[in-house]
Scaffold this active site. Structure first.
Site, PDB file in Angstrom:
ATOM      1  N   ARG A   4       0.840  -1.189   0.000  1.00 59.93           N
ATOM      2  CA  ARG A   4       0.000   0.000   0.000  1.00 59.93           C
ATOM      3  C   ARG A   4       0.879   1.245   0.000  1.00 59.93           C
ATOM      4  NH1 ARG A   4      -4.001   0.646   3.669  1.00 59.93           N
ATOM      5  NH2 ARG A   4      -4.286  -1.544   4.106  1.00 59.93           N
ATOM      6  N   ASP A  21       0.470   5.482   1.049  1.00 54.66           N
ATOM      7  CA  ASP A  21      -0.426   6.428   1.726  1.00 54.66           C
ATOM      8  C   ASP A  21      -0.900   7.526   0.780  1.00 54.66           C
ATOM      9  OD1 ASP A  21      -0.171   5.092   4.127  1.00 54.66           O
ATOM     10  OD2 ASP A  21       1.532   6.303   4.789  1.00 54.66           O
ATOM     11  N   ARG A  56       8.739   7.356   5.548  1.00 55.33           N
ATOM     12  CA  ARG A  56       8.538   8.759   5.919  1.00 55.33           C
ATOM     13  C   ARG A  56       9.054   9.041   7.327  1.00 55.33           C
ATOM     14  NH1 ARG A  56       2.439   9.795   4.667  1.00 55.33           N
ATOM     15  NH2 ARG A  56       2.933  11.747   5.735  1.00 55.33           N
TER      16      ARG A  56
END
Lengths: 238, 238
Positions: free
Chosen positions: B49, B51, B191
């Site tokens: 996935r 974000d 991140r």
């Protein structure tokens, strides 16, 4: 004191570079930021105009101011993300951003594959283009010629003669860039030239047809204007 | 028959990669396009996935279909400009886009100058960063380690152990790119790593502090997550 300001902008969300009655322009946003920082109105004289959706990697404007010029970093923090000031510097009083410029360079960028990261900054041309034929045609642009064929009709310019010193396509397969340098450009000229070169690249026109179009001095003979999103003003020289 | 689909997307206007109750996702837009072209529902299983706001230069998904797979060009014409399918190819039935992947690579892009052409595709970091210190810190990421310090809390993963094989900053002065490759990534890991490396680059943390943060296995010790717009999934390997 006269100053030059050099800046870049992404033209996607602007109705062109210069103040108009309708729509936000780059000039208006810059002049508003000057007013906020300096608390006095400043008039910017641009080296040239760009149409709606057209970008600039380096636009130049001049302004006259008795006070100190604004700080570049403060100006950039105040301006939206799609306008970036590169530098502001003092110049002789008789240097004019538009009339003193000796040449301008534009680039037209195309991508041959669908590119999610270049939607507003590159023109997507899925068809295979014959760059050799396009460069043969482009070579006819070089020199001092009348470019009425590539000039928007009903403009009030006195002359449609320009001196083109560079006109070449370069490609790496996935992207292609057309670079054109001239002493001056007519309204819509680069997009009309590129759109007509696309017709050469697709073999709808031969390089000889392209030369005949220049000689005809007739806008009707030339091809459609290429879309604005691939076009960048990249340099103004003094 | 099982197929792999490779595609790129600009994540700016999506609520992440995978189907969720609220907001448009890349998966939903792709599955809708499949439905339109094939007139039957197709379920895509993504390699991982991303974000909201995070991009992919190369995402991979698998799907099962008894009919012929859709034509890539037709699919691209149907999809919005910010999603581009690169290829679709048949694979053995036991190859799984997520579980069969042996490594993933992410890149984090920053620009050190205000850049009108990279607003959604690069993180603007005006402060000067110490890349030497950041690379010394990043070297502590290499190897098989527990990365709980960089994992979003309250996720239901069974283990927070990953094997990182590449973690390096490269810069040309105006841009910098952090490349990180691992067998797997935890939610929000890149991140959080990049945000903490920014603290090292600004000398708020030393490379030794950074190593201590990894060893602490505590998300609270690490820095803020870096913004999504600079992050790209660039490769998934099988």
């Amino acid at each position: 004191m006269r100053y030059f300001i050099e800046f870049a902008y992404k033209g996607t969300h602007y109705h062109g570079s210069q103040v108009q009655p309708n729509g936000v322009t780059v000039q208006q946003v810059l002049e508003d930021a000057f007013l906020t920082l300096l608390r006095q109105p400043v008039s910017l004289v641009f080296a040239g105009r760009t149409d709606a959706g057209v970008h600039a990697r380096q636009m130049v404007a001049h302004f006259d101011l008795s006070a100190c010029p604004p700080d570049v970093d403060r100006l950039n923090r105040l301006l939206p993300p799609d306008i970036a000031v590169q530098r502001i510097f003092a110049v002789p009083d008789d240097l004019h951003a538009r009339f003193s410029a000796v040449s301008r360079t534009y680039e037209y960028h195309i991508c041959t594959h669908k590119s999610p990261f270049a939607i507003d900054t590159c023109t997507y041309v899925p068809a295979a283009l014959d760059y050799e034929a396009m460069n043969e045609a482009a070579s006819h642009l070089l020199g001092t010629r009348d470019f009425a064929s590539f000039c928007k009709v009903h403009t009030d310019v006195k002359t449609t003669i320009c001196t083109v010193t560079e006109a070449e396509w370069r490609t790496d397969g996935e992207h292609a860039v057309f670079t054109i340098t001239a002493d001056r450009f007519l309204r819509n000229m680069v997009r009309a030239v590129v759109g007509t070169l696309f017709d050469v690249g697709r073999h709808k026109l031969s390089p000889q047809d392209f030369e005949a179009i220049i000689l005809s001095q007739s806008r009707q003979r030339a091809g459609q204007s290429a879309p604005p999103e691939g076009l960048y003003l990249t340099a103004v020289r003094y």
